[in-house]
Design an enzyme around this catalytic site. Structure first.
Site, short mmCIF file in Angstrom:
data_model
loop_
_atom_site.label_atom_id
_atom_site.label_comp_id
_atom_site.label_asym_id
_atom_site.label_seq_id
_atom_site.Cartn_x
_atom_site.Cartn_y
_atom_site.Cartn_z
N CYS A 1 0.84 -1.20 0.00
CA CYS A 1 0.00 0.00 0.00
C CYS A 1 0.87 1.25 0.00
O CYS A 1 1.37 1.67 1.05
CB CYS A 1 -0.93 0.00 1.21
SG CYS A 1 -1.98 1.46 1.32
N CYS B 1 -0.53 4.12 2.08
CA CYS B 1 -0.42 3.90 3.53
C CYS B 1 1.00 4.14 4.04
O CYS B 1 1.19 4.75 5.10
CB CYS B 1 -0.81 2.45 3.87
SG CYS B 1 -2.42 1.93 3.32
N ASP B 2 1.99 3.67 3.29
CA ASP B 2 3.36 3.62 3.81
C ASP B 2 4.35 4.53 3.09
O ASP B 2 5.51 4.63 3.49
CB ASP B 2 3.88 2.17 3.72
CG ASP B 2 3.01 1.22 4.53
OD1 ASP B 2 2.47 1.64 5.56
OD2 ASP B 2 2.87 0.05 4.12
#
Length: 303
Positions: free
Chosen positions: A130, A133-134
């Protein structure tokens, strides 16, 4: 006892919940991970009718809040075991057991893994599925993305605004994503695409990713790529193992159903990416959710 249990809170499951609530059904939605499913970890949505552009997070929260405002109960619990025999269906989660007169399976799909050396070892320490997300953890760093579809291209564009450089690793000789996205990639000075290449190993030091061992499948030459992270975007796959004993599943793991969203079991329906279908998009998942609820209503009325 509920009229309907919906397994999954992605676009299909939440749309089904919205339609079911408006139909006056008592509902429980079970979600093991994150409201919105794959949409919630999508950076930008630009192909949804009537909305020119919206982030995946905002889209997910909008529909989640809309459903909650209808009084629907949504629980973060993972379905672990099901029994669909008889008129009363049961779903056991990691925490509780629930009963319902009908079921809609809308558990979506999950990210496919590379299955190479180091992938599991460095998960969460430079291996990610992701980018949205990261990606912020690797600000100013050199990173790589594996994949050739829209997700990989979208992730590359997103990361190019955060990271020093982005290398897209493509297994074949061309990308599969939309032309518009690829044109945007080509305009970025810090995105590089390498073709006919696979990742054989993910390595690192101090418990963090620091390099990839790649292989050019045309020249058969190995190369070390120094990066701080690898984002894997090579497609999606269903996870329907808990249903395999009671529902027909095809060779790729998808639940077999046509456009009426029925399964072979009376009272059990399926919606969204988890079923056999031609196109897996937000709009088709939501269409499934609405159709499945109409079939649920017919089923309950017949009883």
């Amino acid at each position: 006892m509920k009229d309907l249990i919906i397994i999954g809170a992605g676009p299909a499951g939440l749309t089904a919940a919205l339609y079911a609530a408006r139909a006056g059904l008592s509902i429980l939605v079970l979600e093991k991970n994150i409201y919105g499913g794959q949409v919630a970890i999508t950076s930008e949505i630009e192909n949804y009718p009537a909305i020119e552009r919206i982030s995946g997070v905002d889209f997910s929260m909008n529909i989640y809040n809309q459903v909650i405002n209808q009084g629907v109960e949504i629980l973060l619990e993972e379905a672990k075991e099901v029994n669909f025999e008889g008129e009363v269906k049961t779903v056991k989660t990691n925490l509780n057991k629930y009963e319902s007169k009908s079921i809609i399976i809308a558990n979506g799909v999950k990210r496919r893994k590379l299955l190479c050396k180091g992938e599991e070892e460095f998960l969460g320490r430079g291996v990610s599925y992701c980018a949205t997300c990261d990606g912020a953890f690797f600000k100013g760093k050199d990173v790589a993305i594996v994949g050739a579809g829209n997700t990989a291209l979208e992730d590359a564009l997103f990361l190019s605004n955060i990271c020093k450089s982005v290398t897209i690793i493509v297994r074949k000789d061309k990308v599969k994503g939309e032309k518009k996205l690829f044109e945007a990639i080509q305009k970025k000075g810090n995105i590089n695409v390498i073709y006919n290449t696979v990742v054989n190993e993910i390595g690192g030091k101090d418990n963090k990713v620091s390099f990839l061992k790649t292989l050019n499948t045309t020249t058969n030459k190995e190369k070390i790529l120094n990066v701080s992270a690898i984002f894997i975007a090579i497609g999606l796959e269903p996870d329907n193992r808990i249903f395999s004993g009671s529902i027909d599943i095809d060779e790729n793991g998808y639940i077999i159903s046509n456009e009426d969203c029925r399964t072979k079991i009376p009272g059990v329906f399926v919606a969204g990416d988890t079923r056999t279908k031609y196109l897996r998009q937000i709009v088709t998942a939501q269409s499934d959710g609405a159709i499945a609820v109409s079939r649920v209503s017919e089923y309950l009325n017949s009883k």
